[in-house]
Design an enzyme around this catalytic site. Structure first.
Site, PDB file in Angstrom:
ATOM      1  CG  ASP A  10      -2.042   0.969   1.144  1.00 39.81           C
ATOM      2  OD1 ASP A  10      -3.200   0.526   1.127  1.00 39.81           O
ATOM      3  OD2 ASP A  10      -1.779   2.195   1.068  1.00 39.81           O
ATOM      4  CB  ILE A  11       0.915   4.163  -2.317  1.00 41.02           C
ATOM      5  CG1 ILE A  11       2.027   5.025  -2.877  1.00 41.02           C
ATOM      6  CG2 ILE A  11      -0.332   4.975  -2.069  1.00 41.02           C
ATOM      7  CD1 ILE A  11       1.723   5.553  -4.273  1.00 41.02           C
ATOM      8  CG  ASN A  56     -12.324  -0.672   4.022  1.00 39.22           C
ATOM      9  OD1 ASN A  56     -12.632  -1.141   5.114  1.00 39.22           O
ATOM     10  ND2 ASN A  56     -11.226   0.027   3.830  1.00 39.22           N
ATOM     11  CD  GLN A 105     -14.884  -0.972  -2.589  1.00 40.96           C
ATOM     12  OE1 GLN A 105     -16.030  -1.237  -2.236  1.00 40.96           O
ATOM     13  NE2 GLN A 105     -14.270  -1.610  -3.560  1.00 40.96           N
ATOM     14  CG  HIS A 152      -8.639  -2.990  -2.147  1.00 39.51           C
ATOM     15  ND1 HIS A 152      -9.602  -2.354  -2.901  1.00 39.51           N
ATOM     16  CD2 HIS A 152      -8.498  -2.258  -1.033  1.00 39.51           C
ATOM     17  CE1 HIS A 152     -10.017  -1.274  -2.269  1.00 39.51           C
ATOM     18  NE2 HIS A 152      -9.376  -1.200  -1.123  1.00 39.51           N
ATOM     19  CG  HIS A 163      -6.841  -2.809   3.286  1.00 41.41           C
ATOM     20  ND1 HIS A 163      -6.114  -1.665   3.053  1.00 41.41           N
ATOM     21  CD2 HIS A 163      -8.076  -2.581   2.765  1.00 41.41           C
ATOM     22  CE1 HIS A 163      -6.881  -0.771   2.427  1.00 41.41           C
ATOM     23  NE2 HIS A 163      -8.078  -1.304   2.236  1.00 41.41           N
TER      24      HIS A 163
HETATM   25  P1  5GP Z   1      -9.795   1.473   0.400  1.00 40.26           P
HETATM   26  O1  5GP Z   1     -10.026   2.695   1.254  1.00 40.26           O
HETATM   27  O2  5GP Z   1     -10.408   1.595  -0.969  1.00 40.26           O
HETATM   28  O3  5GP Z   1     -10.175   0.195   1.115  1.00 40.26           O
HETATM   29  O4  5GP Z   1      -8.226   1.358   0.255  1.00 40.26           O
HETATM   30  C1  5GP Z   1      -7.523   1.845  -0.834  1.00 40.26           C
HETATM   31  C2  5GP Z   1      -6.050   1.714  -0.480  1.00 40.26           C
HETATM   32  O5  5GP Z   1      -5.321   1.847  -1.677  1.00 40.26           O
HETATM   33  C3  5GP Z   1      -5.552   2.788   0.472  1.00 40.26           C
HETATM   34  O6  5GP Z   1      -4.970   2.148   1.616  1.00 40.26           O
HETATM   35  C4  5GP Z   1      -4.524   3.556  -0.333  1.00 40.26           C
HETATM   36  O7  5GP Z   1      -3.414   3.944   0.421  1.00 40.26           O
HETATM   37  C5  5GP Z   1      -4.144   2.575  -1.421  1.00 40.26           C
HETATM   38  N1  5GP Z   1      -3.770   3.183  -2.700  1.00 40.26           N
HETATM   39  C6  5GP Z   1      -4.441   4.146  -3.363  1.00 40.26           C
HETATM   40  N2  5GP Z   1      -3.819   4.439  -4.517  1.00 40.26           N
HETATM   41  C7  5GP Z   1      -2.746   3.611  -4.586  1.00 40.26           C
HETATM   42  C8  5GP Z   1      -1.702   3.444  -5.561  1.00 40.26           C
HETATM   43  O8  5GP Z   1      -1.645   4.097  -6.603  1.00 40.26           O
HETATM   44  N3  5GP Z   1      -0.755   2.524  -5.286  1.00 40.26           N
HETATM   45  C9  5GP Z   1      -0.782   1.775  -4.157  1.00 40.26           C
HETATM   46  N4  5GP Z   1       0.195   0.881  -3.981  1.00 40.26           N
HETATM   47  N5  5GP Z   1      -1.747   1.899  -3.224  1.00 40.26           N
HETATM   48  C10 5GP Z   1      -2.706   2.816  -3.433  1.00 40.26           C
END
Ligand code: 5GP
Ligand code: ZN
Length: 137
Positions: free
Chosen positions: A30-31, A86, A93, A99, A101
């Site tokens: 995760d970035i 999420n 989400q 995805h 985590h």
């Molecule tokens: P969500 O909130 O949708 O469950 O989580 C999305 C996750 O994707 C977040 O933890 C965010 O840091 C990660 N993320 C968003 N954009 C990128 C990206 O371009 N590269 C990577 N490696 N992670 C990302």
């Protein structure tokens, strides 16, 4: 999905720090990690959430989750993990490509996941279980 950021990662149109991949799944750091080693596991085939995925991809994703958990355990030896999905905007989400985590956890890392905030009576629990069960096939 042309505009999907995770599809772009699958296609290597944007870079990622990959820790594992096979024909059907990809795991990458995760970035913006909650903790060191925070990893995302995705199906390569676009699906917004679990209800859009076939049995095969669900099985493959969670097989990869297990591989990554084992890898992180060996590599950085956390005390535990949160495995989090999420589902939907209200649940946090942000990226509409399924995805999971994988968040390594250690005592005192400051991450808080609260649960148990609502109470239902025994009768409500019983009625609810029946109602939900009727809709699961
Ligand atoms: P969500 O909130 O949708 O469950 O989580 C999305 C996750 O994707 C977040 O933890 C965010 O840091 C990660 N993320 C968003 N954009 C990128 C990206 O371009 N590269 C990577 N490696 N992670 C990302
Ligand atoms: Zn996608």
């Amino acid at each position: 999905m042309e505009d999907c950021i995770f599809c772009k990662i699958v296609n290597a149109d944007i870079p990622s720090f990959t820790v594992y991949q096979d024909n059907d799944t990809l795991a990458f750091l995760d970035i913006n990690p909650d903790t060191r080693g925070h990893t995302l596991v995705i199906p390569k085939k676009h699906a917004e959430n679990i209800t859009d995925m076939d049995d095969r991809d669900i099985a493959f994703v969670f097989r990869t989750v297990r591989k990554v958990v084992r890898g992180l355990q060996a590599a950085i030896e956390p005390e535990g993990f949160n495995l989090v999905v999420n589902h939907g905007e209200v649940a946090g989400q942000i990226i509409p490509h399924f995805h999971c985590h994988i968040i390594p956890r250690n005592t005192g890392d400051g991450i808080e996941y609260k649960s148990g905030g609502s109470t239902l009576s025994t009768q409500e629990l019983e009625e609810l279980a029946v109602k939900v069960a009727e809709h699961i096939h």
